[in-house]
Structures are given as C-alpha cells and as structure tokens.
Design an enzyme around this catalytic site. Sequence first.
Site, mmCIF file in Angstrom:
data_model
loop_
_atom_site.group_PDB
_atom_site.id
_atom_site.type_symbol
_atom_site.label_atom_id
_atom_site.label_comp_id
_atom_site.label_asym_id
_atom_site.label_seq_id
_atom_site.Cartn_x
_atom_site.Cartn_y
_atom_site.Cartn_z
ATOM 1 N N SER A 503 10.220 -55.075 2.263
ATOM 2 C CA SER A 503 11.668 -55.127 2.148
ATOM 3 C C SER A 503 12.179 -56.436 1.575
ATOM 4 O O SER A 503 12.075 -56.667 0.386
ATOM 5 C CB SER A 503 12.281 -54.835 3.522
ATOM 6 O OG SER A 503 13.514 -54.205 3.369
ATOM 7 N N ASP A 514 9.822 -61.163 -11.728
ATOM 8 C CA ASP A 514 10.656 -60.777 -12.870
ATOM 9 C C ASP A 514 11.156 -61.990 -13.651
ATOM 10 O O ASP A 514 11.292 -61.938 -14.876
ATOM 11 C CB ASP A 514 11.854 -59.953 -12.391
ATOM 12 C CG ASP A 514 11.455 -58.558 -11.945
ATOM 13 O OD1 ASP A 514 10.351 -58.115 -12.301
ATOM 14 O OD2 ASP A 514 12.242 -57.909 -11.229
ATOM 15 N N LYS A 528 8.926 -50.729 0.753
ATOM 16 C CA LYS A 528 10.210 -50.330 1.347
ATOM 17 C C LYS A 528 11.339 -50.853 0.463
ATOM 18 O O LYS A 528 11.565 -52.054 0.364
ATOM 19 C CB LYS A 528 10.366 -50.875 2.760
ATOM 20 C CG LYS A 528 11.713 -50.506 3.390
ATOM 21 C CD LYS A 528 11.870 -51.123 4.759
ATOM 22 C CE LYS A 528 13.258 -50.847 5.301
ATOM 23 N NZ LYS A 528 14.326 -51.535 4.538
#
Length: 756
Positions: A503, A514, A528
């Site tokens: 999460s 990224d 998740k």
Amino acid sequence: MIAKTPLFALLLTAPLALLARADNAALPVPVDAGTQAPPATLSTPAEPSVRPAGTSAALPTGPTEYQATAAKLVYGLLSDSRYAYRPQPLDDALSADMYQRYLEALDGGKQFFTAADIARFDRYETLLDDAIKSGELEPAYAIFATYRQRVDERVEYARSLLKQDIFDFTGDDRFHYDREDAEWVADADALDALWKQSVRNDWLRLKLAGKEADSIRETLDKRYANLAENVSELEGQDVFQTFLNSYAGAIDPHTDYFTPRSAENFNLSMSLSLEGIGAVLQKQDDVVAIREIVAGGPADKTGILAPGDRITAVGQGESGPMVDVIGWRLDNVVEKIRGPKGSQVRLDMIPAGAGLDSKPARVVITRDEVRLEDQAAKAEVLTIPGQSDAPDQRIGVIELPGFYQDFEGRRLNRDDYASATRDVGKLLRELQTQDVDGVVLDLRNNGGGSLTEAIELTGLFIDQGPVVQVRESGGRVSVEGDRDGGVAWDGPLAVLVNRGSASASEIFAGAIQDYGRGLVIGETTFGKGTVQNLVDLDRWPANEEERFGQVKLTIAQFFRVSGGSTQNKGVVPDINFPASVDATEYGESTYDNALPWTKIAEVPHIRYGNFAPLVPQLEALHSKRVADNREFQWWKEDVERYRTEAAETSISLNEAERRAERDANEARRKERQEIRKELGLALDPLAAAQLDDGLTANERDIVEDTARQKAAEDRPDPLLRESAAILADAVWLLSNDAQLSAAVLPGSASAGHWAD
C-alpha cells in the site's frame, strides 16, 4: 483530496493480518494500545466484563440496540456508491458469501463443526442479508452458540486423551494439519480421530523438546483448558464484530468493521503514542504479566517493575478500591490500567518467580504520554568494502516499519505529533552529519499507513511533483503530490522491499522508481492498490459517547504517476532477490474478491535518472558477490527449504523421523556458527536456541522469551547488507564511468550527488 472533513482519516494499509501479531493462546500487547486477539480469529469486545475467574460470559443470544443500529449504518455505507469504491447490493448472493466467511472466521481449520452442524446452519445461508438490514442478527449468535458448545466438547475430549496410552510414535501415520480445503467431517467420531492426531502431535513436539511425560501432560492439559476458558470469555461484541466483518470482507479484502474499543486501539497503533504506564502485557493462564517495559515510560521510572511481574489487582487514583483482576481478559485489564496523562493508577504486583500466593507489592504510577519508539523509524550506518582499490563506502540505512501518523495531533497542529516523514527527515539530517555515501530505506514488511505520509515522505527525495493518482468510485481522478520545494536527501538512494511491503510502501517505492530517483531492490511487493478511510459511525447520530464503532472503508484506487496500478501486480524491483513467499500463497492476488489490475493515463513528472543501462552491471556484481557470501547463500537455502515445507499439508508422527529432521536442523545451525567463527563473520545470537520448544506464547518464561525476541533483532541480515552493497556499486560505477553516468543521470544538476 477525497476526504475533506474530520469524519475521515485517509489510510493505506495492508490487511490487518500484517498489522497485528496473533497467537491463539496468548498475545503480548502494549498497555493502552492493544488487545489480545482471542482464539478462532474472533475480535475483541467493546465493553468490559467483570466476573469471577473461571466463570463464562453469558452466552449472547442476539444483538444489543446499539449493535442493531450499527449493523444498519454499516449496510448504508457499504451499499452506497457515495462512500464505497465498489458498492455491492446486499442480496442473497452476498449473504451466501458472508455465510462462508463467518464459518471460516469461527472454524477456519474445520476442527469443531461437523457436516451435520453445517447442514443445520445452511438454512441461514440466504437470510444473513435480511439480518443485517433489519438489525435482527440472531442467526450469527445461534451459530456462535453451537461453536462454543463444540469447543467445550473438543477440549473435554482432548484432555481425556492425555490419560490414555496413545503416545506411541513408531508408526507411519501423519497429522493432517492444513484443512482449509478439506470437507467438513461427518460426525463427532471423525472429529475424535482428527483431534487424536492433533494431541499426539502436540505431545511429540514437547517430547522432542526434552520434556518428560508428566510435564507434557500437565502442559497440554492446561493448554486445552485455557482454550476453553478463552472461548468462554467471548461476548456479544466479539460475535458482533466478527459477523459484521464477514459482511465487510465480502465487499473487498480491506474493508473492516471496528467496535469502539478496537477502533481506539487501531488509531493508537497509527499514532505511535498513548497515555498510560508504558508497558507490554501478556496473559499467562489466569494472570496478566508484564512482558516488556517501555524505556523512559512511567513504569520504567518506578525502578520497581520488571518483565515477568504479575498484576493481581488494579486501583484508580490515590484511594480507589483495589479490584482483583485475576482471571480477567487481557483487554479488560488493559482498559483498567489505561488512563489520561497525569492520573494515577495503583497496581498490586507479584514479582517474577514468586508464587502466586506471595504477598503482592503495591506500586503507584502516574500515567503519562508514551511514545512507542520500537515501532518508529530508526537508522544505522553500514561500512561497505570498496571495489578494487576504491575506499570503503558508508551507507546509511533507515528502517521504517509503517507510515504512521497521529491524525488527531496533526489536526490540532501539535508540534510533536508522531509522523513517519518527520522522523525519517530527522534521521536523514543525522546521517548527513556522519558523511554517508548513500541511503537505503528499508520498507520490508511495512504494511502501509497514512496516505499523507506516503506523499510527504516521497517529497523528502524529490523537488516537487505528483506522487500518486487517486480514482474515486465515480471515476474522478485527482493527483496528489509534493508541493514543497527542496529535498532532505539528494544523494544516492535505494528502497528495499519484499512481499510484505504494501500500500503506502508501494506508493513510495513506485514513485521513486517512476522518477528514476533511486533503485528499488528486493521482491515484488504485496500488490494492494486501494485507499481506505476510517468512518466514525458515531458522527452521524451525533453521539456524545462511542456506541457504534468505525468502518475502514475502501473509497478509492491509487495509481502510480506512470499510470499503472500496483493492484495485484505490486512494484517490481530493479534488482530482484529470490522470492521468499510465493505470490500464489501471499499477497493481493490471493484474494478471491480483490480488484483487478488496470491502468490510467500517465501524469507529467520529472525523470531524474534511468537505471536501465546500469542494472546489468549491478546484477553481475551482485551475482558474483552473493555467490561467495555465506549468509546470503544460507538465506537462499532456508527460503527454499521453507517453501518446500510450506507446500506440505501434513506432518509425520513417527518420532525417529521427526527427531532425525530436528537433529539435522540443529547440526546445520551449529555448522554455520562454526563457519562464521572461522570466517570472522557476525555470529547468530540464536544459533544455540531451541528450534521448537513445543510451547505456545503464554507457556514460555517471559524473561527468556523476551530476551530471545530481542536477540532475533540482532541476527545477521544478508539482504540489508547486500542492498547497501548494490547501492555502493552504483555509486562506484557512476563515479568512474562518465559515459555511463551521462546515460543513467542525464540531468546531472537535478540528479543530486549520485556521481560526485
């Protein structure tokens, strides 16, 4: 953001199983911050029960008025698209799903109910939806009544077996312990056969641990009696919470219902602070004992209390009556000891090792605010040998167990509210004063926490920009990011993750990946990709007291700035370590009702670096190093052995076979320890400890068990050290190859000091 009012607290957490320790026999819990998870996965009650030791709670036959109202409020939330991300109609189909989940919560091992019981319960299969809507929840209580009766029957049978001559272990029979996919047994006789093998396995474990027959018999008789006692203490709130969670779990894996007490404990676990005496308690038989003293807390300042001390009575203030708490549930004793800062509590204590008939000592403690430092971020510096003739490198390591935040403290703008980002920022400043060459952020087994913390923590390493995209149930997508200029650390960075990283951890790791801001190392994460809110059910009726509890409700799905979701797929590392847990056994993809993976549009963001050209060289150096790294290779061997054993569903009851396995394991540990001595490696502090003592948590000596737990924290950690070595490799390669550095870090001005 999605939540604009105090009604909500944004959460990004893994399943509750990742957030709480559980032991069906006993569970050490922080005073004022936690409660015991009773057996059979039932949850804790919201109101205390005070009754003499050895007596059972009144058998609940139906819901209270408050519970009936709470059930209707939960139904309103979970079926309304204004709140739930994936609302589902509460109909007969969902009722059938709830029914199966409720049975699993009560008897997941299929060791109490028979097929005849299930046939009798089947009439409720399509009635549970009506029960929720009307608040008439008698079916749940009727099933529970049978459960409690069956537990008593099984315990009586197990205790009777201890008097029989059934403990010959020369045959080739096996104990089939994994019954998740098994059929319900036909009748009591079939259960007898199952329990006989279970009792024999318990006996064999203790025998292999060196216990004599009389001692084994006494230990197991007490163990089984405690099981019956624990179940007899379960009350209406336990049944209610478990039943409502069968409904919540049918909606999605991360929606949960909390009673007022369990909601308070969950919030305390997120804030890492509480008001109380600063101790960890554990139930041992009929008495609550101190397992651990929180350093610097009120209990520690007395200079009197110590692990193993037993609490026999609790009194409030200077003159409140002393209430005998022997035989009480752990969570009820916790509630008695919990209290506001500045107030006093009196405890009657019997020192560890003294008989329970000894005269207790009385201790007066002034409660205070306690910070749970053992659950907060912490740092260390590792020295990594340099490549070739290069000097050694110093790599700072920050371990972050969770994305914690004191929501109330932040709302009130307190200067010292608990915050993962604040703590990590402070540690980064300290590491810089120690001239570290790089930083590894260790997020292994970090199950998540606050969304705000995930965003702000990312902001410590990037100079403004989007961090995560959040899509609500209606389809609207909002972009949340770091708006503060500047960074706390612009140097080399790696993020260490495993299957337990979930999460909020995945948001952070995904954003770092990224942005090309750092390397992600380890295993593919949990997967998740959903956001939960805590919804206070007492806000709507405007109650002055807590009656209805809270719901942790899935309200959105998050996406990386690159557009992909972590849902089901997780974050895939740049440098992979062998998987310690198979994705088919653990992770979001194992849930039958998890949301599918999907993708949305990318949002513009800076790309600090591109590690693709660097990865092959890092992998080559990593492979060469770990091939000669004894600790890493031992870890791989242990993982492979564990996964092989985890695939088994039964275990031999042949003593010679089990003893041979045990001896081989002990010989392996001794051999490794000798090799460590020869090579000058750090020794394993648990190498001489018993592999399996056959005991449950509440049967062990508290002082010895606590010491063993602390020693485990100092065991060699080859994965952490190898992650630091990989980061050191990256720094060395980029510092010595201008062409590679230009390809990996094209924007050197914004790439920090990777290649200084």
